[in-house]
Each structure stands twice: as C-alpha cells, then as structure tokens.
Enzyme design. Structure first.
Site, PDB file in Angstrom:
ATOM      1  N   LYS A 192     -63.082  13.002  27.894  1.00 55.48           N
ATOM      2  CA  LYS A 192     -63.836  12.246  28.890  1.00 55.48           C
ATOM      3  C   LYS A 192     -63.099  10.937  29.132  1.00 55.48           C
ATOM      4  CE  LYS A 192     -66.637   9.374  29.719  1.00 55.48           C
ATOM      5  NZ  LYS A 192     -66.563   8.209  30.682  1.00 55.48           N
ATOM      6  N   GLU A 268     -62.370   3.570  17.067  1.00 52.71           N
ATOM      7  CA  GLU A 268     -61.460   2.424  17.186  1.00 52.71           C
ATOM      8  C   GLU A 268     -62.106   1.503  18.206  1.00 52.71           C
ATOM      9  OE1 GLU A 268     -59.311  -0.127  18.717  1.00 52.71           O
ATOM     10  OE2 GLU A 268     -58.015   1.431  19.543  1.00 52.71           O
ATOM     11  N   CYS A 302     -57.366  -4.180  22.907  1.00 53.94           N
ATOM     12  CA  CYS A 302     -58.303  -4.457  21.821  1.00 53.94           C
ATOM     13  C   CYS A 302     -57.708  -5.331  20.722  1.00 53.94           C
ATOM     14  CB  CYS A 302     -58.827  -3.152  21.238  1.00 53.94           C
ATOM     15  SG  CYS A 302     -57.528  -1.979  20.815  1.00 53.94           S
ATOM     16  N   GLU A 399     -65.500 -10.600  22.060  1.00 52.10           N
ATOM     17  CA  GLU A 399     -64.319  -9.998  22.673  1.00 52.10           C
ATOM     18  C   GLU A 399     -64.455 -10.104  24.190  1.00 52.10           C
ATOM     19  OE1 GLU A 399     -61.676  -6.011  22.083  1.00 52.10           O
ATOM     20  OE2 GLU A 399     -63.798  -5.704  22.503  1.00 52.10           O
TER      21      GLU A 399
END
Length: 501
Positions: A192, A268, A302, A399
């Site tokens: 996906k 992750e 990230c 973040e």
C-alpha cells in the site's frame, strides 16, 4: 537563500506520460471494486497529475486472496533461492533501463530532486534488489547439538503473506526496502503506497511482471491509510505487516494487528534526531553537515538532524556561518539541476510545517533565517533555523518533517548526552568531533538505532537501521532484515537405539 523559478529550468526534462493508474492485483491492472479514484497532485504547482484507483477493504480482500493462493499453492515460495534471485536480478536490470522515467515520476509526485533521483535513488533501489537477490539462495537453518539423544535442525521458511505500508518521502527506496527482502525470503505481498505518491509503485509492479515474478506474488493496492491501510493491518489472512511512517499511525497498525490475528509487525517510525557538534570540529564542515542533515529531501526524512547542539566554544561562529550558508541554499523546481531543495510533498505537509514555524515564534524562539513560503506557486518553504530554543518547545519536541532546524548551545559532554536523549524518539544521531575517544563515549551513550560520526545519511544495504523508544522496532537494510520475513521451524528426530524409542 536563492530561489529558482519553478517550472523554468535551463535544461527542461520531458515529463513522462503516466501509464499506470489502476490497482495491480494478480498480475493485472484493474479498477477498484467501487470504481472510485483519487487525485495525485504535483507539488511543484498544486495541479493534478492523474486520477488513481482508490482501493479499500474489498480490494485488499481480493489482493490478499490471490497472494494467499500464490503462497499456499504457487511456485514462488517453492522455487530455489537461486531461481528467485535470477528473477530479481532481471527486475533490477529493468529498473536500470527506466531510471530517467522513474526519477521523473518521483519528482512530479513527491517533489524529489530529479538529478538526485537519477543519480542516487533509482540506481540504489536496483542495487538493493541485487543485494537481496544474492541472499535468496543463502537462507539456511542450523544443525543443533542436542543435550538429549535427539537429532535436530532448524528450517528458515517464508513467513507467508506480508502487508507493506510505505510512506511518501522516499517512494522508490521505501518500496524496495520492504519488497526486496520479502521477495528474497519467498513471501507474497500486498503493498500500500502512500496516497500522496502512488505512481512509482505502480510502475514497479509493471516491471515486476515483465521480470517474471509470478502473478499474485506482488500486488499493489493504492488508496488511503484509513481504509486500505487499515484493512491490511487488521486482515486475518495477512501473516506480517511492515510499516514505515508516523508514530501515531504506527500505534494504530500495531493495535489492529494485535486485535486481529496477532500478526507480527515491524515499525520504523518518527524521529527527532540530535546532531552534536563539539568544540574541536571544523566549523565550515560542521555547518555543511548540519544543513545537509536538515535540508536533504526538504527535511522530509525520518532521521533528519533537526536538533543541532553546538558546544559553546564555536557556537557563535557556527550560528553566523549557518545563517549565511542557508541564505545561499537554492530552493526551486526539482527538475532544475541548480536546485538543492524542491517542494514539500503536498499542501497538508506544507501547511503543517508553516504552522510549526509560527508556533516556534509564538513560543519565543528566534527566527535566524527563513520561515516563509517561497516561489510563485507550489509548496516550497525557505530553509529555516531557530535559535534561543528551549527543550520544552514544540519545535524541539515534535517531528516537523520539514526544513526546520532548532539550534542550541551546550557546555559539557554530559549535558550534550542528556539533552540528546531527552526525546521520546530514538532513530538516529550524529556526532562531529576529531576526538575518537569522545566519539566512542558519546555514541555508546545515545539511545538511537544508528549513530553517524563525522558524516550523516550514511546508509548502505549492509547497514541495518531502525528505532529505539517511540521510533519503533525492527530493522530495515542488512541481511538481518530478512529475519522478519522468515519463520524458524525446528525439526527433531530421535537417535536410533536411544532410550526414547
């Protein structure tokens, strides 16, 4: 900061015609069962690139059904590792033949720099496939020396049907970081891709078919996370889920897996990585490294070095040089070879980053440079550096996933370690020093999955990485990443004339 006019490069690149916009299930491109489609947007200008099939639970059910049949009765898990590897090598060769087109697709769909995609991203994914293709015939169990009169050995078998849910910031890299080891292990799968960047995944599905990967082994269901992604996470006939994305969504994936069939997950997740620069560092090199650490891929990575700690002896010089360097950074059309930073992936991310910048200013941080949108149209943001920030500010804690650096001063080594670890994340960290003993001490003290010393973004197929704390668990890259796609089965028989017969 230098701004290039978006859409007007000196060497215009021919934008490829989009060939694949349907779901890829059982080796064929098909419409979604509902017939729905969604728009994928060019972040350079906010215009529609194409309408893509919108898969949901019904489409996931169909994809899982054919993947289940391909695993339970098909040839892929039953091939020798050598045969799987040979097909994967052909897959890699086909990617090499399409590098320019694939780099252009990721440029218009994700805002990624075309030159970087052509030189780095797409060649790297081809080599990633080759890396795992070479491992496909080297998946071995062990002979066991039992303490009782039994003969035993272990088998490492493919785990089954895998669901891969991948993010939008590195569409090609993330696709193969999941798919390549799973293929080598003998799994079948449903991928996906992020709804923001579905186009290259569908192109790779087409190349997989040409390479000879059997029907049903690799399926791509495009759609939204709340529907297609949720259906994958909770599906009773999916044996494992690998997810890369935000911590918030990772938590939902894990909950869904636990509440369905207790399938294992690999996560992750987010990061807020520290970069610690000590007094003995070369300031010019450290500035270049720090800007690379936050501005590469427009900060949409990230492991971005978004918290930069500079020791007090060089802090003032660093601040001055970082501001000057940031102002020369070239933001512009990703097809312009002079551009160093393209647009953010979509308006949602663009607005989120700008809202964090405004929040930082309201909390009392000093805006050293940047902080505004740029270019005439599209989702471009200036390289942004905050000083006078405190650890409890949102720009330091959250973040942001954009070109926003929080720049802070520290005195002692102990303070640097404590502040670096003062985060709910633990994905990566950087250390800049000429003192190897200091580098070793600090690297052993920081709780993060990968530590870079005097470098940053030093990824390699051989080098595993993943998170501590709320940055998730499981590792991508490296031969050990095969383990999550394999089951270990022990086989035990008695030794002849043993008292157990």
């Amino acid at each position: 900061m230098t701004i290039q006019s978006n859409g007007h490069s000196e060497n215009p690149i021919k934008i490829p015609k989009i060939k694949f916009t349907k779901l890829f299930i059982n080796g064929e491109f098909v419409d979604s069962i509902s017939g729905k489609t969604f728009e994928t947007i060019d972040p350079r200008n906010g215009e529609v690139i194409a309408r893509v099939a919108e898969g949901d639970k019904a489409d996931v059910d169909l994809a899982v059904k054919v993947a289940r049949e391909a695993f339970d009765q098909g040839q892929w898990p039953r091939m020798t590792g050598f045969e799987r590897g040979r097909i994967m090598m052909k897959f890699a060769d086909l990617i090499d033949e399409s590098i320019e087109e694939l780099a252009a697709i990721d440029a218009i769909d994700a805002g990624k720099l075309f030159t970087s995609g052509k030189a780095v991203d797409i060649p790297s994914v081809a080599n990633m496939i080759r890396y795992y293709a070479g491992a496909a015939d080297k998946i071995h169990g062990q002979m066991l020396k039992m303490s009782r009169p039994f003969q035993a050995y272990t088998l490492r078998e493919p785990i089954g049907v895998v669901g891969h849910i991948i993010p939008w910031n590195f569409p090609s890299t993330m696709f193969f970081m999941k798919v390549a080891p799973a293929l080598a292990a003998g799994c079948t799968m449903i991928v996906k891709p992020a709804e923001q960047t579905p186009l290259s995944a569908l192109y790779y599905a087409h190349l997989a078919k040409l390479a000879g990967i059997p029907d049903g082994v690799l399926n791509v269901v495009t759609g939204y996370g709340s529907t297609a992604g949720a259906a994958i996470s909770s599906h009773m006939d999916i044996d494992m889920v690998s997810f890369t994305g935000s911590t918030e969504v990772g938590r939902l994936v894990m909950q869904a897996a636990a509440q369905s069939n207790l399938k294992p997950v690999s996560l992750e997740l987010g990061g807020k990585s520290p970069l610690i620069i000590f007094n003995d560092a070369d300031v010019d090199s450290a500035v270049n490294l720090a800007l690379l650490g936050i501005l590469y891929n427009k900060g949409e990575i990230c492991v971005a070095g978004s918290r930069v700690y500079v020791q007090e002896g060089i802090y003032d010089e660093f601040v001055r040089k970082a501001a000057a360097k940031a102002k020369t950074w070239v933001v512009g059309d990703p097809f312009d070879p002079r551009s160093q930073q393209g647009p953010q992936v979509d308006k949602t991310q663009f607005d989120k980053i700008l809202s964090y910048i405004e929040h930082g200013k309201r909390e009392g941080a000093t805006l050293l440079t940047g902080g505004k949108p740029c270019c005439e149209k599209g989702y471009y943001i200036e390289p942004t550096i905050f000083t006078d920030v405190k650890e409890d500010m949102l720009v330091v804690k959250d973040e942001i996933f954009g070109p926003v650096m929080s720049l802070m001063k520290f005195e002692s080594v102990e303070e640097a370690i404590e502040r670096a670890n003062n985060t709910r994340y633990g994905l990566a960290a950087g250390i800049v020093t000429k003192d190897l003993n200091l580098a070793n001490r600090v690297s052993r003290s920081i709780r993060a999955g990968i530590i870079w010393i005097n470098c940053y973004f030093a990824f390699d197929n051989d080098c595993p990485y993943g998170g501590y704390k709320m940055s998730g668990f499981g590792r991508d890259n490296g031969l050990n990443s095969l383990d999550k796609y394999l089951q270990v089965k022990s086989v035990v028989t008695p030794i002849h004339n043993s008292p157990w017969l």
